[in-house]
Design a protein around this motif. Structure first.
Motif, PDB file in Angstrom:
ATOM      1  N   VAL A 108     -11.968 -41.923  55.955  1.00  0.00           N
ATOM      2  CA  VAL A 108     -12.218 -40.765  56.893  1.00  0.00           C
ATOM      3  C   VAL A 108     -10.506 -41.233  57.654  1.00  0.00           C
ATOM      4  N   GLN A 109     -10.478 -43.093  57.791  1.00  0.00           N
ATOM      5  CA  GLN A 109      -9.160 -43.354  58.323  1.00  0.00           C
ATOM      6  C   GLN A 109      -8.056 -42.776  57.545  1.00  0.00           C
ATOM      7  N   GLN A 153     -14.441 -45.174  62.661  1.00  0.00           N
ATOM      8  CA  GLN A 153     -14.344 -44.159  61.850  1.00  0.00           C
ATOM      9  C   GLN A 153     -14.368 -45.137  60.945  1.00  0.00           C
ATOM     10  N   SER A 154     -15.130 -44.654  59.696  1.00  0.00           N
ATOM     11  CA  SER A 154     -14.749 -45.600  58.206  1.00  0.00           C
ATOM     12  C   SER A 154     -13.893 -44.737  58.142  1.00  0.00           C
ATOM     13  N   SER A 212     -12.268 -46.546  69.301  1.00  0.00           N
ATOM     14  CA  SER A 212     -12.379 -45.506  69.391  1.00  0.00           C
ATOM     15  C   SER A 212     -10.957 -43.479  69.768  1.00  0.00           C
ATOM     16  N   GLY A 243      -9.267 -43.973  66.704  1.00  0.00           N
ATOM     17  CA  GLY A 243      -9.944 -43.941  65.155  1.00  0.00           C
ATOM     18  C   GLY A 243     -10.452 -45.234  64.776  1.00  0.00           C
TER      19      GLY A 243
END
Length: 323
Positions: A65-66, A61-62, A55, A58
């Motif tokens: 989004v990344q 995340q999907s 987290s 990052g």
């Protein structure tokens, strides 16, 4: 087409190529097997610690989004923090870059200094014994595999004879002139390895283009007017024969960076970008890999743009054909 339009089109194509390279690199790294959290912590971490680390960086995340966040950081000039080194990727790359530039620059310079004269000698004696020997040596060099050459030179001149160091970029504890000598001795075997593999392409390119140029009407006319053969060869024919060599230089720089340097720096434990990429792959260090590949892609794109522009300036037909 004007020179400005020609340059503008090449720059636009380079930007699109760079974006494509960034996107492909981002997606490919996410497909690598393994757990990137292991590069940040240890193998005995709890699931809670693993989730918190993913987290924090990052990675939970999907992909879309990344990807968007990654592009946003790139536009800000932020390449992220290395998982394995826990320092800025930019700082890590800047530490490795000078060694790769030194290796590539010396290797390329030696290749050009040897390749062009050998190609001229072969072309001026086309069909003779010297020409055949040069061709055999050039073709043999092209068929060699960079790591194989590196390991062979390392074994013979490093381990068996002890003439050169077997790894690293310099000897710790050396200063002043001794440090520079140490750098040169550590550089010798990696540079020679690259030269041996890449030299054949220059020799054969210069030879074939020069033989073609020597058959052109302006060369025949110059000889008929009584100009010495050496002057016609080196001043008139070679000038036109070097046009394809301009493209070859750009191509070889790209091959050095993307292929040969990564392999040869790994063989010799040379602390450049190539060795950094190898270590980052082993450690699943996504930020460092992305930064290194972005740097290499940018260099390749810039070199290709400069090559196209220089070729277009030297040969106006290229600009006309691009319109």
């Amino acid at each position: 087409m004007s020179l400005f339009s020609f340059v503008l089109r090449r720059v636009g194509r380079g930007v699109l190529t760079l974006w494509f390279a960034v996107t492909v690199t981002f997606l490919m790294l996410r497909l690598l097997p393994g757990d990137p959290a292991l590069a940040i912590a240890s193998t005995n971490m709890t699931p809670e610690i693993r989730a918190r680390l993913l987290s924090q960086y990052g990675l939970d995340q999907s992909l879309p989004v990344q990807y968007v966040k990654y592009l946003g950081r790139l536009l800000e000039g932020n390449l992220g923090i290395s998982f394995s080194q826990n320092i800025s990727v930019t700082d890590s790359l800047l530490e490795m870059l000078p060694w790769t530039v030194l290796l590539v620059g010396v290797s390329l310079l030696l290749t050009i200094m040897l390749g062009i004269p050998l190609g001229v000698v072969a072309a001026s004696r086309a069909g003779g014994a010297v020409d055949r020997i040069v061709q055999v040596v050039a073709v043999t060099g092209q068929s060699l595999f960079v790591p194989s050459v590196g390991i062979l030179l390392l074994y013979v001149f490093g381990l068996r004879l002890g003439w050169f160091p077997i790894g690293g970029a310099y000897t710790d504890g050396t200063y002043g002139g001794g440090w520079y000598l140490s750098v040169l001795t550590h550089l010798a075997l990696p540079a020679v390895s690259l030269v041996l593999v890449q030299l054949g392409a220059y020799v054969l390119t210069v030879r074939s283009t020069l033989i073609e140029a020597l058959g052109e009407d302006y060369v025949v006319l110059a000889r008929a007017n009584g100009l010495p053969y050496r002057r016609v060869l080196w001043k008139h024919a070679l000038r036109n024969a070097l046009l394809p060599t301009t493209t070859l230089i750009g191509l070889q720089i790209c091959l050095y960076l993307v292929g040969g340097v990564i392999l040869i720096e790994t063989v010799y434990a040379y602390p450049g970008i190539g060795r950094g990429i190898y270590d980052a792959v082993v450690r699943l260090d996504f930020p460092l890999l992305q930064g290194a590949f972005l740097l290499l892609a940018a260099v390749v794109v810039v070199v290709n743009m400069i090559t196209d522009i220089v070729y277009g300036v030297l040969d106006p037909r290229v600009k006309a054909g691009s319109s």
